[in-house]
Design a protein around this motif. Structure first.
Motif, PDB file in Angstrom:
ATOM      1  N   ASP A 486      13.935 -19.447  37.528  1.00 58.62           N
ATOM      2  CA  ASP A 486      15.077 -19.818  38.366  1.00 58.62           C
ATOM      3  C   ASP A 486      14.952 -21.208  38.971  1.00 58.62           C
ATOM      4  OD1 ASP A 486      16.329 -17.373  37.933  1.00 58.62           O
ATOM      5  OD2 ASP A 486      15.255 -16.425  39.595  1.00 58.62           O
ATOM      6  N   VAL A 487      13.849 -21.896  38.703  1.00 57.17           N
ATOM      7  CA  VAL A 487      13.650 -23.229  39.281  1.00 57.17           C
ATOM      8  C   VAL A 487      13.294 -24.229  38.179  1.00 57.17           C
ATOM      9  CG1 VAL A 487      12.892 -22.289  41.503  1.00 57.17           C
ATOM     10  CG2 VAL A 487      11.187 -22.842  39.758  1.00 57.17           C
ATOM     11  N   THR A 488      13.350 -25.487  38.534  1.00 59.20           N
ATOM     12  CA  THR A 488      13.038 -26.552  37.589  1.00 59.20           C
ATOM     13  C   THR A 488      11.563 -26.527  37.198  1.00 59.20           C
ATOM     14  OG1 THR A 488      14.791 -27.916  38.553  1.00 59.20           O
ATOM     15  CG2 THR A 488      13.101 -29.053  37.275  1.00 59.20           C
ATOM     16  N   SER A 489      11.289 -26.769  35.929  1.00 54.13           N
ATOM     17  CA  SER A 489       9.916 -26.798  35.436  1.00 54.13           C
ATOM     18  C   SER A 489       9.189 -28.030  35.967  1.00 54.13           C
ATOM     19  CB  SER A 489       9.900 -26.809  33.910  1.00 54.13           C
ATOM     20  OG  SER A 489       8.609 -27.124  33.423  1.00 54.13           O
ATOM     21  N   TYR A 490       8.117 -27.798  36.719  1.00 50.44           N
ATOM     22  CA  TYR A 490       7.332 -28.901  37.259  1.00 50.44           C
ATOM     23  C   TYR A 490       6.662 -29.698  36.152  1.00 50.44           C
ATOM     24  CZ  TYR A 490       3.282 -31.293  39.259  1.00 50.44           C
ATOM     25  OH  TYR A 490       2.335 -32.234  39.578  1.00 50.44           O
ATOM     26  N   GLU A 491       6.003 -29.023  35.228  1.00 47.74           N
ATOM     27  CA  GLU A 491       5.201 -29.714  34.220  1.00 47.74           C
ATOM     28  C   GLU A 491       6.067 -30.547  33.288  1.00 47.74           C
ATOM     29  OE1 GLU A 491       1.715 -31.144  33.170  1.00 47.74           O
ATOM     30  OE2 GLU A 491       1.994 -29.623  34.728  1.00 47.74           O
ATOM     31  N   LYS A 492       7.207 -30.006  32.883  1.00 52.57           N
ATOM     32  CA  LYS A 492       8.079 -30.767  31.994  1.00 52.57           C
ATOM     33  C   LYS A 492       8.676 -31.975  32.705  1.00 52.57           C
ATOM     34  CE  LYS A 492       9.142 -26.928  28.890  1.00 52.57           C
ATOM     35  NZ  LYS A 492      10.159 -25.978  28.373  1.00 52.57           N
ATOM     36  N   ALA A 493       9.011 -31.803  33.960  1.00 49.89           N
ATOM     37  CA  ALA A 493       9.523 -32.938  34.731  1.00 49.89           C
ATOM     38  C   ALA A 493       8.452 -34.005  34.907  1.00 49.89           C
ATOM     39  CB  ALA A 493      10.038 -32.463  36.082  1.00 49.89           C
ATOM     40  N   ARG A 494       7.238 -33.568  35.190  1.00 48.94           N
ATOM     41  CA  ARG A 494       6.149 -34.530  35.407  1.00 48.94           C
ATOM     42  C   ARG A 494       5.899 -35.366  34.159  1.00 48.94           C
ATOM     43  NH1 ARG A 494       1.124 -35.358  34.150  1.00 48.94           N
ATOM     44  NH2 ARG A 494       0.968 -33.446  32.912  1.00 48.94           N
ATOM     45  N   VAL A 495       5.836 -34.719  33.020  1.00 48.21           N
ATOM     46  CA  VAL A 495       5.502 -35.413  31.779  1.00 48.21           C
ATOM     47  C   VAL A 495       6.632 -36.330  31.334  1.00 48.21           C
ATOM     48  CG1 VAL A 495       5.023 -35.092  29.318  1.00 48.21           C
ATOM     49  CG2 VAL A 495       3.886 -33.641  31.019  1.00 48.21           C
ATOM     50  N   SER A 496       7.877 -35.853  31.429  1.00 48.40           N
ATOM     51  CA  SER A 496       8.983 -36.642  30.875  1.00 48.40           C
ATOM     52  C   SER A 496       9.375 -37.819  31.761  1.00 48.40           C
ATOM     53  CB  SER A 496      10.200 -35.741  30.617  1.00 48.40           C
ATOM     54  OG  SER A 496      10.704 -35.200  31.825  1.00 48.40           O
ATOM     55  N   TRP A 497       9.500 -37.607  33.078  1.00 48.61           N
ATOM     56  CA  TRP A 497       9.967 -38.701  33.927  1.00 48.61           C
ATOM     57  C   TRP A 497       9.226 -38.819  35.255  1.00 48.61           C
ATOM     58  CZ3 TRP A 497      11.549 -37.022  38.630  1.00 48.61           C
ATOM     59  CH2 TRP A 497      11.988 -35.708  38.746  1.00 48.61           C
ATOM     60  N   GLY A 498       8.631 -37.744  35.754  1.00 48.32           N
ATOM     61  CA  GLY A 498       8.073 -37.745  37.102  1.00 48.32           C
ATOM     62  C   GLY A 498       6.976 -38.762  37.323  1.00 48.32           C
ATOM     63  N   ASP A 499       5.992 -38.786  36.427  1.00 46.53           N
ATOM     64  CA  ASP A 499       4.892 -39.741  36.588  1.00 46.53           C
ATOM     65  C   ASP A 499       5.364 -41.176  36.420  1.00 46.53           C
ATOM     66  OD1 ASP A 499       3.111 -37.736  37.109  1.00 46.53           O
ATOM     67  OD2 ASP A 499       2.194 -37.723  35.119  1.00 46.53           O
ATOM     68  N   LYS A 500       6.397 -41.389  35.635  1.00 49.18           N
ATOM     69  CA  LYS A 500       6.893 -42.753  35.397  1.00 49.18           C
ATOM     70  C   LYS A 500       7.552 -43.325  36.649  1.00 49.18           C
ATOM     71  CE  LYS A 500       7.628 -41.834  30.464  1.00 49.18           C
ATOM     72  NZ  LYS A 500       7.198 -40.431  30.465  1.00 49.18           N
ATOM     73  N   TYR A 501       8.292 -42.489  37.352  1.00 46.30           N
ATOM     74  CA  TYR A 501       8.920 -42.956  38.590  1.00 46.30           C
ATOM     75  C   TYR A 501       7.937 -43.020  39.757  1.00 46.30           C
ATOM     76  CZ  TYR A 501      13.686 -42.102  36.699  1.00 46.30           C
ATOM     77  OH  TYR A 501      14.853 -42.136  35.982  1.00 46.30           O
ATOM     78  N   PHE A 502       7.046 -42.038  39.841  1.00 44.24           N
ATOM     79  CA  PHE A 502       6.297 -41.843  41.085  1.00 44.24           C
ATOM     80  C   PHE A 502       4.783 -41.864  40.938  1.00 44.24           C
ATOM     81  CE2 PHE A 502      10.381 -39.528  41.645  1.00 44.24           C
ATOM     82  CZ  PHE A 502      10.908 -40.332  42.640  1.00 44.24           C
ATOM     83  N   LYS A 503       4.262 -41.955  39.716  1.00 39.77           N
ATOM     84  CA  LYS A 503       2.813 -41.986  39.483  1.00 39.77           C
ATOM     85  C   LYS A 503       2.116 -40.855  40.251  1.00 39.77           C
ATOM     86  CE  LYS A 503       2.484 -46.931  38.449  1.00 39.77           C
ATOM     87  NZ  LYS A 503       1.753 -48.181  38.763  1.00 39.77           N
ATOM     88  N   GLY A 504       1.084 -41.185  40.986  1.00 42.26           N
ATOM     89  CA  GLY A 504       0.307 -40.171  41.690  1.00 42.26           C
ATOM     90  C   GLY A 504       1.015 -39.509  42.848  1.00 42.26           C
ATOM     91  N   ASN A 505       2.182 -39.995  43.215  1.00 42.29           N
ATOM     92  CA  ASN A 505       2.944 -39.396  44.312  1.00 42.29           C
ATOM     93  C   ASN A 505       3.799 -38.209  43.875  1.00 42.29           C
ATOM     94  OD1 ASN A 505       1.967 -41.264  46.174  1.00 42.29           O
ATOM     95  ND2 ASN A 505       3.627 -42.714  45.783  1.00 42.29           N
ATOM     96  N   PHE A 506       3.922 -37.990  42.566  1.00 40.94           N
ATOM     97  CA  PHE A 506       4.843 -36.952  42.103  1.00 40.94           C
ATOM     98  C   PHE A 506       4.410 -35.561  42.557  1.00 40.94           C
ATOM     99  CE2 PHE A 506       6.524 -34.021  38.803  1.00 40.94           C
ATOM    100  CZ  PHE A 506       7.873 -34.225  39.056  1.00 40.94           C
ATOM    101  N   LYS A 507       3.125 -35.272  42.472  1.00 37.79           N
ATOM    102  CA  LYS A 507       2.655 -33.945  42.870  1.00 37.79           C
ATOM    103  C   LYS A 507       2.913 -33.701  44.351  1.00 37.79           C
ATOM    104  CE  LYS A 507      -1.347 -30.856  42.598  1.00 37.79           C
ATOM    105  NZ  LYS A 507      -2.769 -30.729  42.184  1.00 37.79           N
ATOM    106  N   ARG A 508       2.699 -34.700  45.181  1.00 35.70           N
ATOM    107  CA  ARG A 508       2.965 -34.530  46.615  1.00 35.70           C
ATOM    108  C   ARG A 508       4.453 -34.305  46.863  1.00 35.70           C
ATOM    109  NH1 ARG A 508       1.784 -38.757  51.658  1.00 35.70           N
ATOM    110  NH2 ARG A 508       2.692 -37.407  53.282  1.00 35.70           N
ATOM    111  N   LEU A 509       5.310 -35.021  46.131  1.00 35.61           N
ATOM    112  CA  LEU A 509       6.743 -34.802  46.270  1.00 35.61           C
ATOM    113  C   LEU A 509       7.116 -33.361  45.914  1.00 35.61           C
ATOM    114  CD1 LEU A 509       8.106 -38.130  44.748  1.00 35.61           C
ATOM    115  CD2 LEU A 509       8.461 -37.352  47.096  1.00 35.61           C
ATOM    116  N   ALA A 510       6.513 -32.842  44.837  1.00 31.76           N
ATOM    117  CA  ALA A 510       6.793 -31.464  44.437  1.00 31.76           C
ATOM    118  C   ALA A 510       6.290 -30.471  45.487  1.00 31.76           C
ATOM    119  CB  ALA A 510       6.163 -31.182  43.078  1.00 31.76           C
ATOM    120  N   ALA A 511       5.170 -30.788  46.113  1.00 36.42           N
ATOM    121  CA  ALA A 511       4.655 -29.915  47.172  1.00 36.42           C
ATOM    122  C   ALA A 511       5.603 -29.900  48.367  1.00 36.42           C
ATOM    123  CB  ALA A 511       3.268 -30.379  47.604  1.00 36.42           C
ATOM    124  N   VAL A 512       6.157 -31.057  48.719  1.00 43.94           N
ATOM    125  CA  VAL A 512       7.148 -31.107  49.806  1.00 43.94           C
ATOM    126  C   VAL A 512       8.391 -30.314  49.416  1.00 43.94           C
ATOM    127  CG1 VAL A 512       8.625 -32.607  51.187  1.00 43.94           C
ATOM    128  CG2 VAL A 512       6.285 -33.330  50.643  1.00 43.94           C
TER     129      VAL A 512
END
Length: 540
Positions: A486-512
């Motif tokens: 029922d929610v967005t896939s974290y891993e697929k988002a991270r690999v496709s665009w998340g790390d490119k926009y946010f680098k090491g900050n992506f995981k913290r954003l997902a935690a928030v």
């Protein structure tokens, strides 16, 4: 209670919309009922004149187009909102979120409509075609209050950057605000993504100068910095819009500027050593004193060197003679203006129009666009620029290249200070920006192909692992979200665009995101996903 005739017509229109959204919708009847109930929920607290639906096509289309900046996303095959709520007070935003949560209708938020991929007012991904959505339009929430004595201002998200500049300039000749060059950008979206502009080398991004914010969270509660907490506040300042709530207003720090600043625009063609000048600029501009911002716009086979200097013409002339004599700048190239007039210069490429032009919110879309961006960490060799110029910039469909220098204070701010990570180690930001006026598939394919082709050509010469991208230059080519349950896939988002926009900050954003919106109500094609439970435990 029996329906009014208007509600009956609206129900039929929205049922048809549901059918068009896709045959795989689990239950068209239940979806149509939920939409009907959503609109009824809104009407209990929001005046009917502020809610536009396809049942009133003229006013609905006018509002949809009012700040839709990219014609690509108002084409017939683009999924449109089931309703647009033109909020005029904060309570309207709260009602919209609460009703959306209650009846299963997603809410997209639009302040200025400058999202490059139209995500604030359209849906372009099949997954989202089966999710009815409404647009919460903040354009009427545009109040600005400047306190020059405290060097602070409050600006509502629907205000434009130009309106904020004008208000600051009217209040003080010795204060400014570090934001972007396009005056019709909405404050809400611009600050949400970071906000890079001509004062960034001296004072950082917009997001680095945000002191507080008022936000409607996923439960419809109105919160500020003290009540939302520092993690939530951190995520709002550069984590991209529409993931952590609806930011209604921002408190920002104003920065000192001289009463007189200097600008210039110097154009050089290829036979005037444009390629050699760009090659030299790559090292000179990021290393120059932080009082100087010198960008390059490459268009129509010409390189336009545009400068802002926080000082008088004489000081800029001496600096250029010391650091970049090859450009051939003379004191006659200078224009001494107020800081607010310098924002007119970058917004309109001239100082001859008055500051009141910053208040022009004219927004009818007049062109189609596609953009991509990169970060450059090592100077690109001259022979590569020769190839770029010959193979790409001389094509009839060639578009605009924008080279924005980093360095200065940008290099001293830690990459984790805000979600925007592109600080140390970058010489400049490179944007490929194609816009065209012709309608039709052939014109679009030709222009978009140019942007994507040059982007691919540049791969060996730009950042890698990841190839870093600025989230305010949204690019769906990187990938779009997919659901995991029922929610967005974290891993697929991270690999496709998340790390490119946010680098090491992506995981913290997902935690928030997990803390403030665990059910993933605020989502779109590239919204921040919640962090899976196992990874959440690891991050504690």
């Amino acid at each position: 209670m029996p329906r009014t005739p208007r509600t009956t017509i609206l129900h039929l229109v929205l049922t048809l919309c549901c059918i068009l959204w896709g045959q795989n919708t689990p239950s068209l009847a239940s979806t149509a009922t939920a939409i009907d109930e959503f609109l009824g929920c809104l009407s209990a607290d929001i005046p009917s004149g502020l809610i536009q639906t396809p049942a009133t096509p003229s006013s609905y289309s006018a509002l949809l187009l009012s700040t839709a900046r990219n014609l690509r996303y108002i084409l017939p095959d683009t999924s449109k909102p089931l309703g647009i709520i033109a909020a005029t007070e904060h309570a309207h935003a709260q009602t919209t979120v609460r009703c959306g949560r209650r009846h299963g209708v997603r809410v997209r938020v639009r302040s200025g409509g400058h999202d490059y991929e139209g995500l604030s007012y359209a849906s372009v991904h099949l997954h989202n075609h089966n999710e009815p959505f409404a647009v919460l339009d903040l354009a009427a929430l545009r109040a600005i209050h400047v306190d020059p004595a405290r060097a602070e201002a409050w600006a509502e998200s629907g205000a434009t950057v130009g309106e904020l500049y004008y208000a600051v300039g009217a209040a003080s000749r010795s204060l400014g605000f570090p934001a972007g060059s396009c005056p019709t950008m909405g404050v809400g979206g611009h600050l949400s993504g970071g906000g890079f502009g001509s004062l960034a080398r001296k004072y950082g991004l917009c997001a680095d100068n945000v002191l507080d914010a008022v936000v409607v969270d996923a439960d419809g509660r109105l919160m500020n910095r003290s009540s939302m907490g520092e993690d939530h506040f951190w995520a709002l300042r550069g984590g991209g819009g529409e993931s952590f709530g609806v930011v209604l207003s921002w408190k920002v720090r104003l920065v000192p500027v001289p009463e007189t600043v200097t600008v210039f625009s110097i154009v050089r063609s290829r036979n005037q050593s444009a390629i050699e000048l760009i090659t030299k600029w790559q090292e000179m501009a990021p290393a120059s004193p932080q009082e100087l911002y010198l960008r390059v716009l490459v268009l129509n086979q010409q390189a336009n060197f545009q400068a802002l200097f926080l000082g008088r013409c004489g000081g800029l002339y001496r600096l250029m003679q010391d650091h970049f004599p090859e450009l051939g700048m003379t004191e006659q190239d200078c224009e001494e203006v107020s800081w607010v007039q310098s924002t007119v210069f970058f917004g309109f490429s001239t100082t001859s129009v008055p500051p009141e032009q910053l208040l022009n919110r004219s927004s009818n879309p007049s062109y189609y666009l596609k953009a991509k961006s990169d970060h450059v960490q090592e100077p690109i060799p001259r022979d590569v620029w020769e190839i770029i110029w010959t193979a790409w910039l001389e094509k009839p469909e060639a578009a605009l290249l924008m080279l924005d220098p980093y360095g200065g204070v940008m290099s001293s701010i830690p990459p984790s200070e805000t979600p925007f990570p592109h600080r140390q180690g970058n010489l400049y930001q490179l944007q490929y920006y194609s816009f065209w006026y012709e309608n039709g598939t052939a014109a679009a394919e030709k222009r978009i192909s140019w942007v994507r082709g040059l982007y691919k050509e540049m791969e060996p010469y730009v950042s890698s692992n990841p190839r870093a991208v600025y989230v305010n230059y949204r690019d769906l080519d990187l990938g779009t979200n997919e659901l995991d349950g029922d929610v967005t896939s974290y891993e697929k988002a991270r690999v496709s665009w998340g790390d490119k926009y946010f680098k090491g900050n992506f995981k913290r954003l997902a935690a928030v995101k997990t803390m403030v919106d665990p059910h993933d109500f605020f989502r779109n094609e590239q919204s921040i996903p919640p962090l899976p439970a196992a990874k959440m435990i690891d991050s504690i």
